[in-house]
Design an enzyme around this catalytic site. Structure first.
Site, short mmCIF file in Angstrom:
data_model
loop_
_atom_site.label_atom_id
_atom_site.label_comp_id
_atom_site.label_asym_id
_atom_site.label_seq_id
_atom_site.Cartn_x
_atom_site.Cartn_y
_atom_site.Cartn_z
CG HIS A 69 39.92 -29.66 -3.30
ND1 HIS A 69 39.16 -30.40 -4.15
CD2 HIS A 69 39.13 -28.62 -2.91
CE1 HIS A 69 37.97 -29.86 -4.28
NE2 HIS A 69 37.92 -28.75 -3.53
CD GLN A 111 1.25 -1.25 13.98
OE1 GLN A 111 1.53 -2.02 13.06
NE2 GLN A 111 1.45 0.06 13.87
CG ASP A 119 4.04 2.51 10.61
OD1 ASP A 119 4.90 1.62 10.66
OD2 ASP A 119 2.89 2.38 11.08
CG HIS A 149 -1.72 -2.02 9.42
ND1 HIS A 149 -1.38 -1.35 8.28
CD2 HIS A 149 -0.88 -1.58 10.39
CE1 HIS A 149 -0.37 -0.53 8.54
NE2 HIS A 149 -0.05 -0.65 9.81
CG ASN A 166 -2.74 -10.16 -2.36
OD1 ASN A 166 -1.81 -10.86 -2.77
ND2 ASN A 166 -3.71 -9.72 -3.14
CE1 TYR A 210 2.61 -7.02 -6.70
CE2 TYR A 210 1.98 -5.97 -4.64
CZ TYR A 210 1.63 -6.61 -5.82
OH TYR A 210 0.31 -6.83 -6.11
CD GLU A 214 5.62 -5.33 11.76
OE1 GLU A 214 5.81 -4.86 10.63
OE2 GLU A 214 4.50 -5.65 12.19
CG HIS A 215 5.89 -2.07 14.81
ND1 HIS A 215 4.90 -2.74 14.12
CD2 HIS A 215 6.58 -1.36 13.89
CE1 HIS A 215 4.98 -2.44 12.83
NE2 HIS A 215 6.00 -1.61 12.66
CD GLN A 258 -1.30 -10.84 -11.94
OE1 GLN A 258 -1.35 -11.77 -11.14
NE2 GLN A 258 -2.25 -9.93 -12.04
CB SER A 284 0.92 -4.81 11.08
OG SER A 284 1.73 -3.85 11.68
CD GLU A 316 37.32 -31.85 3.50
OE1 GLU A 316 37.28 -31.49 2.30
OE2 GLU A 316 36.89 -31.16 4.43
#
Length: 442
Positions: A423, A262, A364, A265, A217, A133, A330-331, A194, A240, A418
């Site tokens: 088994h 950052q 990045d 963003h 998003n 995506y 994250e960074h 979708q 971010s 068991e």
């Protein structure tokens, strides 16, 4: 202008203040979840017809038929020829560096043979088909194409299917060019929940995949969470983040711009500066006030810094490292004199940028390591996207006759403990066999 909140680890309420700063509810609200559930249900029922309706509704253009949703590979190649030479060369450089780094991540099959002839091992195979995506609404991100597609191709994924929204029917040439150089096999002009549903369940036109990767998003993120289990996903990412740990000796303008990188963003992005030099925090604050008006995304940056940004004064380096591990960013920039001396003490971070000259921004785009990273403190248990995310591992077990006899004893005891008699007897049959090719009758 933007005023970042100031915290100190010596404050009596620091823990509560930091928890509040880091809090992020990444779970979409009931309205978003219901909308996504409705879209997925409709897509599964009507397939391509639903895709066409949603494209008209959300992207504001109407394909004549479902086949028109596919972007031919020739169109990707055309885009490659259309973009300026400087962009083409930048994509080539970034692609080469990302691929070179990814090559080091490839997992290989292995096995070993025990003394009695039993073979144990692991077989590594790539995923058959992956969906990518690519956002295409407010902005276009060719870097996301490279970072997601190249590791998949290095892993040996059989088919890479890209989906990208095209508002008003407009295609982004740079995104298509990135898809071309990254080796995307098929591309479709669809987006939103979708598109995620189409990749997960398949339609008459879009093939179902085994895993879906790539940012989007809140509707895309919610859809990815909803289809997990039907397919694999990379992660559900939050806004971010950057945490800069600085000893006070880096140019404050550099640090201010790193925080901006950052914050620009979106309004929910998080930029935090952590230092044990209070005077340096003041100098960076002054740089922020001076440089902010020159930024094209001034309003977005200011909102992000005001809402989720912070400057934190630690007691010393040890205290700063403890706070950094708690934040699990994250960074993480280690803008200090000798970052290699302390990097081993960092336990939780998506990517670590070491030294004064290593801007997070190069990560990045073109440093080589992946920019798809765990957010919202998930670096405590997650890792960056890599080749290994596009490979599967199968265990290999091949018992020799002698090995079967030995293993049967242990398996039988545990299985009967068991209460699983079948088994136990399954193992015992092999253990009692007179030869590996002729099991005894019991």
């Amino acid at each position: 202008m933007s005023t970042m909140r100031r915290l100190s680890t010596t404050d009596p309420d620091f823990d509560a203040g930091l928890d509040g700063l880091l809090a992020w509810d990444s779970v979409s609200d009931d309205r978003v979840q219901q909308t996504v559930a409705d879209i997925i249900r409709d897509l599964r029922t009507r397939g391509d017809a639903a895709l066409l309706d949603y494209t008209t509704r959300f992207d504001r253009w109407t394909p004549a038929c479902a086949a028109d949703l596919e972007i031919p590979r020739a169109r990707l190649e055309t885009a490659w020829g259309r973009i300026p030479t400087a962009q083409r060369e930048a994509l080539e450089t970034a692609t080469a560096r990302i691929r070179a780094y990814a090559e080091h991540q490839r997992l290989e099959s292995w096995s070993y043979t025990e003394a009695d002839g039993t073979l144990l091992g692991q077989q590594v195979t790539p995923l058959d088909r992956v969906g990518l995506y690519v956002p295409g609404g407010k902005a276009a991100y060719p870097s996301s194409v490279l970072m997601n597609a190249i590791p998949a191709k290095v892993a040996g994924v059989g088919e890479l299917v890209m989906v990208v929204p095209t508002p008003d029917g407009e295609l982004n040439e740079l995104v298509l060019a990135a898809a071309h150089i990254a080796g995307t096999d098929r591309a479709f002009a669809v987006g939103g929940a979708q598109a995620v549903a189409a990749l997960a369940f398949g339609t008459e036109t879009i093939p179902g995949v085994d895993k879906i990767v790539g940012p989007g998003n809140i509707y895309v993120a919610t859809a990815k969470r909803a289809v997990f289990g039907q397919v694999g996903i990379d992660m559900v990412a939050g806004p971010s983040e950057i945490l800069v740990v600085c000893d006070g000796k880096t140019d404050p303008d550099w640090i201010a711009m790193d925080l901006f990188s950052q914050a620009e963003h979106d309004e929910d992005a998080q930029s935090i500066l952590l230092s044990w030099d209070g005077a340096f925090l003041d100098r960076v604050a002054a740089s922020i006030q001076r440089l902010l008006p020159s930024m094209e995304r001034e309003t977005i940056i200011a909102t992000a810094l005001r809402g989720r940004g912070a400057m934190i004064q630690a007691r010393d380096l040890d205290d700063a490292i403890a706070v950094a591990n708690r934040i699990a960013p994250e960074h993480l920039e280690l803008s200090v004199e000798d970052p290699q001396a302390i990097v081993g003490r960092i336990r939780h971070a998506g990517a670590i940028f070491m030294g004064r000259y290593t801007a997070e921004a190069v990560g990045d785009y073109c440093a080589g390591p992946n920019h798809v990273l765990p957010t919202s403190r998930t670096a405590r248990f997650s890792s960056p996207l890599g080749v290994y995310d596009f490979q599967k591992r199968s265990s290999l077990i091949m018992a020799s006759a002698a090995g079967a006899a030995q293993l049967a004893e242990t398996a039988s005891v545990l299985a009967r403990g068991e209460g699983l008699t079948a088994h136990a007897r399954s193992a015992e049959f092999r253990g009692d066999a007179q030869s590996p090719a002729e099991p005894s009758v019991s």
